[in-house]
Write an enzyme that holds these catalytic residues in place. Structure first.
Site, PDB file in Angstrom:
ATOM      1  N   ARG A  98      15.546 -57.960   2.907  1.00 15.25           N
ATOM      2  CA  ARG A  98      15.117 -57.561   1.563  1.00 15.25           C
ATOM      3  C   ARG A  98      14.626 -58.792   0.810  1.00 15.25           C
ATOM      4  O   ARG A  98      15.231 -59.871   0.895  1.00 15.25           O
ATOM      5  CB  ARG A  98      16.272 -56.935   0.763  1.00 15.25           C
ATOM      6  CG  ARG A  98      16.578 -55.492   1.094  1.00 15.25           C
ATOM      7  CD  ARG A  98      15.433 -54.540   0.743  1.00 15.25           C
ATOM      8  NE  ARG A  98      15.711 -53.156   1.119  1.00 15.25           N
ATOM      9  CZ  ARG A  98      15.361 -52.590   2.277  1.00 15.25           C
ATOM     10  NH1 ARG A  98      14.712 -53.271   3.200  1.00 15.25           N
ATOM     11  NH2 ARG A  98      15.632 -51.311   2.500  1.00 15.25           N
TER      12      ARG A  98
ATOM     13  N   GLU B 100       4.342 -62.146  -5.520  1.00 17.32           N
ATOM     14  CA  GLU B 100       3.151 -62.769  -6.099  1.00 17.32           C
ATOM     15  C   GLU B 100       3.129 -64.279  -5.810  1.00 17.32           C
ATOM     16  O   GLU B 100       2.135 -64.825  -5.338  1.00 17.32           O
ATOM     17  CB  GLU B 100       3.197 -62.527  -7.603  1.00 17.32           C
ATOM     18  CG  GLU B 100       1.838 -62.320  -8.221  1.00 17.32           C
ATOM     19  CD  GLU B 100       1.990 -62.179  -9.724  1.00 17.32           C
ATOM     20  OE1 GLU B 100       2.948 -61.494 -10.162  1.00 17.32           O
ATOM     21  OE2 GLU B 100       1.163 -62.767 -10.440  1.00 17.32           O
TER      22      GLU B 100
ATOM     23  N   HIS C 163       6.211 -55.173   4.689  1.00 20.81           N
ATOM     24  CA  HIS C 163       7.395 -54.340   4.950  1.00 20.81           C
ATOM     25  C   HIS C 163       7.206 -53.528   6.244  1.00 20.81           C
ATOM     26  O   HIS C 163       7.321 -52.300   6.238  1.00 20.81           O
ATOM     27  CB  HIS C 163       7.682 -53.409   3.757  1.00 20.81           C
ATOM     28  CG  HIS C 163       9.081 -52.848   3.766  1.00 20.81           C
ATOM     29  ND1 HIS C 163       9.547 -52.010   2.785  1.00 20.81           N
ATOM     30  CD2 HIS C 163      10.111 -52.996   4.630  1.00 20.81           C
ATOM     31  CE1 HIS C 163      10.806 -51.668   3.059  1.00 20.81           C
ATOM     32  NE2 HIS C 163      11.160 -52.254   4.175  1.00 20.81           N
TER      33      HIS C 163
END
Ligand SMILES: NC(=O)c1ccc[n+]([C@@H]2O[C@H](COP(=O)([O-])OP(=O)(O)OC[C@H]3O[C@@H](n4cnc5c(N)ncnc54)[C@H](O)[C@@H]3O)[C@@H](O)[C@H]2O)c1
Ligand SMILES: O=C(O)CC[C@@H](O)C(=O)O
Length: 389
Positions: A233, A261, A274
């Site tokens: 994560r 970003e 992901h």
């Protein structure tokens, strides 16, 4: 008809598990009995009061405000291990990408597209390659943070690759420990793992103790030139600390499934969108497991692989079954059983389990429960979500 509201791209083979004569499965039900989703974020979303359960086709449940739902009796499921192999394989790719100049060397070759002279091209290929050399994984040390379904698979794979492996998991389950090679060395804490590892891969949930675990302090404990892989994560790492570690050379490479970003702008991380669980096999495994768990809960009241309710299952003894949740305090179960006894209702079989603040009971009874009985049970203090299934 029971209604399932879906989000994200759920594999068709999983959706096909819902019998069409009893289930309506779509993305728009206003009054769903259950939700089936992948990474869709439920935080700040109004949940219809009809929802009894939510199934996450995947491992991480940080997109679901589980602790808000538990007191409402909403059962949240996930699919432990169903996508572990897919993630393991992307970690293997990340180890290789982090140890050899694979992507930069491919860009170099692509930059030679205009070279039409075969001899010149050969010269440039041979001259250029020295910039992209790397080192081998064999003999290096891999630190695995979190030795659950994914971490254990990676630890064992790394042993097979000839790596030394150190693992850190303060909450390792007995079942997970059984999966682990005896050659995996145990670290007492995160810093001791970081200090000894050439490669570190994270496989923990995003929860209070793990959020931001890779911060300035952790990097200062780490071995110089470490490679960090994060397919777990984004919240586990502090972006600025990663950027500083890349700039100072503390990190030789950072590979992550969670672009942010700052990392994209910085340009030194290898970032995937992901992708860890995005294989046909993992998507199908997760969807099938999630669908089966929802069906078993909605049809039989059985709870398998919940992250907030106890595991409770019982073979059906008759066609008449009651289920209910209650606050985990004394006398509630007794009150319900007395109520049944007062109404001369015979209990054929029963199972009751608790987890933290919640308890859950399945009772098979000899006669069909009437609406009046369900209402009476619902009015018992601390009892909720009474169902006849
Ligand atoms: N990129 C992806 O597509 C993808 C796919 C699957 C899972 N994941 C992420 O990976 C995580 C792990 O997945 P899993 O299937 O292995 O889950 P798992 O529950 O089987 O394993 C997690 C392990 O982390 C351990 N742990 C908890 N707190 C810890 C801490 N503070 N330090 C060290 N270990 C700790 C637990 O004891 C457990 O053994 C998921 O929660 C999810 O966030 C990402
Ligand atoms: O659904 C996905 O693609 C990702 C799932 C993954 O993050 C998980 O936690 O299992």
């Amino acid at each position: 008809m029971k209604k399932i509201r879906t989000y994200n791209n759920i594999a068709a083979v999983g959706l096909a598990k819902f019998p069409t004569d009893r289930y309506l499965v779509d993305a728009s039900s206003e009054t769903p009995d259950a939700l089936l989703l992948r990474s869709h974020k439920l935080h700040n979303e109004e949940l219809p009061s009809s929802v009894l359960a939510i199934a996450r086709a995947g491992a991480g449940v940080n997109n679901i405000p589980v602790s808000q739902y538990t007191p409402k009796g909403i059962v949240v499921f996930n699919t432990p291990g169903a996508n572990a192999n897919a993630v393991k394989e992307l970690v293997l790719a990340s180890l290789l990408l982090g140890s050899r100049g694979i992507t930069d060397s491919m860009s170099y070759v692509a930059s030679l597209a205009d070279e039409k002279d075969a001899i010149e091209l050969h010269k440039k290929v041979e001259a250029g390659k020295k910039k992209y050399g790397g080192s081998e994984l064999t003999g290096k040390t891999l630190g695995v943070v979190g030795l659950g379904a994914i971490g254990a698979k990676i630890a064992n794979l790394a042993i097979d690759l000839g790596m030394k492996v150190i693992g850190y998991d303060p909450a390792l389950s007995v079942e997970a420990a059984w999966q682990l090679s005896s050659q995996v060395n145990r670290a007492e804490n995160l810093n001791s793992l970081l200090a000894r590892s050439d490669y570190v891969t994270l496989h923990v949930p995003a929860i209070k103790p793990t959020i931001g675990m890779m911060n300035e302090e952790a990097f200062s404990a780490a071995k110089d030139g470490m490679v960090l892989i994060n397919l777990a994560r984004g919240e586990l790492v502090e972006e600025e600390a990663v950027i500083n570690a890349l700039d100072s050379g503390k990190l030789a490479a950072h590979l992550s499934d969670f672009p942010s970003e700052g990392l994209i702008a910085h340009g030194k991380s290898t970032l995937f969108p992901h992708l860890g669980a995005s294989t046909v096999e993992a998507e199908e495994n997760c969807a099938v497991m999630a669908a089966k768990q929802l069906i078993d809960f909605l049809d039989n009241g059985n709870i398998i692989n919940s992250v907030n309710f106890p595991a409770v299952s019982m073979e059906r003894t008759t066609g008449y079954r009651l289920t209910f949740a209650n606050d985990n305090i004394p006398k509630v179960l007794g009150t319900v059983l007395n109520l049944l006894a007062d109404l001369n209702i015979n209990v054929l079989d029963m199972v009751n389990k608790s987890r933290d603040d919640i308890a859950y009971t399945i009772v098979d009874i000899e006669q069909e429960p009437t609406a009046a009985l369900l209402e009476k049970l619902s009015s018992v203090e601390h009892v909720f979500h009474v169902r006849s299934v």
